[in-house]
Design an enzyme around this catalytic site. Structure first.
Site, short mmCIF file in Angstrom:
data_model
loop_
_atom_site.label_atom_id
_atom_site.label_comp_id
_atom_site.label_asym_id
_atom_site.label_seq_id
_atom_site.Cartn_x
_atom_site.Cartn_y
_atom_site.Cartn_z
N TYR A 1 14.27 -1.87 -19.88
CA TYR A 1 15.25 -1.28 -18.96
C TYR A 1 14.58 -0.31 -18.00
O TYR A 1 13.95 0.67 -18.42
CB TYR A 1 16.32 -0.54 -19.78
N TYR B 1 20.40 -4.67 -10.05
CA TYR B 1 20.80 -3.75 -11.12
C TYR B 1 22.21 -4.10 -11.56
O TYR B 1 23.19 -3.59 -11.03
CB TYR B 1 20.74 -2.30 -10.63
#
Lengths: 385, 129
Positions: free
Chosen positions: A294, A344
């Protein structure tokens, strides 16, 4: 111990395009991504009987059912912790199908996070009671009002202690953008950057984060379908097994404004998850073939490499300098270009990329990849074929 | 200028004390444990009987940032945001009032500044020896 036919497998992935202005509702993005995942798996959306998403997702379960024609949902959950929840969804999916509660479990996340609202802007109207974090009440009045500011404040002691420079962080951004440049689905397809570009990009938060240290703000939707191995064999795709999935939320720790517990050097929750994953999957994160980590901001990659035990504490910068995260390195980093390069969708597009890598269908396919680590801070999963 | 603090039932004591120029944290009445940020129940002894305790107001800068883009909402200029480890062992996010960049490890001491609505928040200044 459950038998092999009960084990959870990812059988479908779907996504919309990733953009800066989708031009349609978040519910529609969710519905399109879910339908794509069902078609990918070869299952009827009516058969979805459980689901999970983020507590921050705006599309209600009932609305998802209304569009997709799901007949009955037996189990639904929502996960706290923002993007750290992305891999936590896999934990819930695994438990839901392996326990027998659900047969066909859906994970979805859809948002107009660029065109409708922006995570990168201060949201001064947000109620401090609305979220479990203290960032509104205890940071906002002091001018720390964005995720970038909270992240930078929490990473400060680590970067200071190990002398990590802005150029070092730039190397991480360059790695993501290099991968994105050869992924046609990435927003930054054919747009690699250099360290110089990174160093010339404007400050977002001094003294840590430049523009190119930050993930994108994106519109889009992602969906994933999970079922048990006995049902997975009837699906269209090669099932991707969930070999292990764990998360760990620890006392007095926060989502991103995580300042109040520990030395701000180690990430204990990731360390716990790494150990549990190795025990469950029979393989440690560092020994898997692909590292989907991440990347809301570049320093997170350093901290997760250490938290998930790819290297020792304080060694992540050298681990990266040694080329381990390159596409031909020992543990290639997010071959889709990650959240900085591809888009994203709150971390979920890193999970679908992990699945494509296992299927052998990714744009930047890692040769002979059999296992992948999916990491989002508090959560980790190892998938494999 | 700076925005007003966000007061809630469980945290009003902190901001009310600031208005009187006092820097306090939550103290559990039965077990005397100090907590920050405040919370409705003591996680150690599970009492909801709370009082508060005045702190030394001294601490060390653990980390700092300055929000450049977007600039800090409600401020004329984005301030230096600091994470302070207080002498009592608790941590708090605040500001360093200074023309020069904060340095990790610097010793600071609490003071107060007014907000746009006439409230008061704790800020820090360098300790001059």
């Amino acid at each position: 111990m459950i038998s092999s036919f009960q084990k959870a497998c990812i059988v479908g992935i779907g996504q919309t395009e990733f953009s800066k202005a989708s031009g349609r509702s978040e519910q529609q993005l969710a519905a399109e991504a879910i339908l794509a995942a069902c078609n990918d798996a070869g299952i009827d959306p009516a058969s979805i009987d459980g689901m999970t998403t983020f507590s921050l997702d705006n599309s209600d379960e009932v609305d998802v059912m209304r569009s997709l024609g799901c007949e009955e949902i037996k189990y639904t959950t929502r996960l706290p912790q923002g993007g750290a929840a992305s891999v936590s969804t896999i934990v819930h999916a695994k438990n839901a199908v392996e326990s027998g509660i659900c047969d066909t479990f859906l994970i979805f996340r859809a948002m107009n996070e660029r065109s409708q609202y922006r995570f990168g802007q201060p949201h001064h109207s947000m109620s401090p009671d609305a979220h479990s974090s203290t960032f509104m009440e205890w940071c906002f009045p002091f001018g720390a009002q964005t995720p970038a500011s909270w992240e930078a404040l929490s990473c400060g002691p680590y970067l200071h202690k190990y002398g990590v420079t802005s150029e070092d962080l730039g190397r991480i951004a360059v790695t993501f953008r290099k991968a994105a440049s050869t992924n046609p689905n990435a927003w930054f397809y054919e747009k690699p950057i250099t360290i110089e570009d990174h160093q010339n990009s404007r400050w977002i938060v001094e003294p840590t984060l430049r523009l190119l240290d930050c993930c994108q703000e994106s519109d889009g939707g992602v969906a994933i379908i999970i079922t048990r191995a006995d049902k997975a064999k009837d699906c269209k795709q090669t099932p991707v097994q969930i070999l292990g999935a764990e998360y760990s939320m620890l006392f007095n720790h926060e989502i991103i404004s995580d300042f109040y517990q520990g030395d701000l050097i180690r990430t204990e929750n990731s360390e716990i998850v790494a150990d549990r994953l190795a025990a469950a999957a029979g393989i440690a994160p560092k020994d898997t073939d692909v590292a989907m980590i991440y990347d809301n901001f570049t320093p997170q990659v350093l901290r997760q490499l250490e938290g998930f035990k790819y290297c020792g504490i304080g060694e992540a910068n050298d681990y990266i300098k040694d080329g381990n995260l390159e596409l031909d390195g020992k543990t290639p980093l997010s071959p889709n270009g990650g959240l900085m390069g591809e888009g994203y969708i709150h971390g979920m597009n890193n999970i679908t990329e992990g699945v494509r890598q296992m299927r052998g269908t990714a744009a930047n396919q890692i040769r002979n990849a059999k296992t992948a680590m999916l990491a989002s801070g508090v959560a980790g999963a190892i998938i494999g074929v | 200028m700076r925005p007003d603090p966000i007061k809630r039932i469980d945290t009003a004591f902190f901001w009310d004390a600031c208005e009187q120029g006092k820097f306090v944290v939550q103290k559990c009445e039965p077990c005397n444990t100090l907590w920050h940020p405040p919370r409705p129940m003591c996680p150690k002894c599970h009492s909801v009987e709370k009082t508060h305790q005045k702190l030394s107001g001294k601490g060390v800068i653990m980390s700092w940032v300055r929000q450049v883009r977007p600039a800090s909402y409600g401020f004329e200029n984005s301030p230096f945001v600091i994470l302070v480890e207080l002498n009592e062992g608790l941590r708090i996010v605040s500001n360093l009032i200074s023309d020069s960049v904060p340095v990790i490890g610097e010793i600071v001491e609490v003071d107060f500044e007014k907000t746009v609505g006439g409230k008061s928040v704790p800020i820090f200044k360098r300790v001059v020896d």
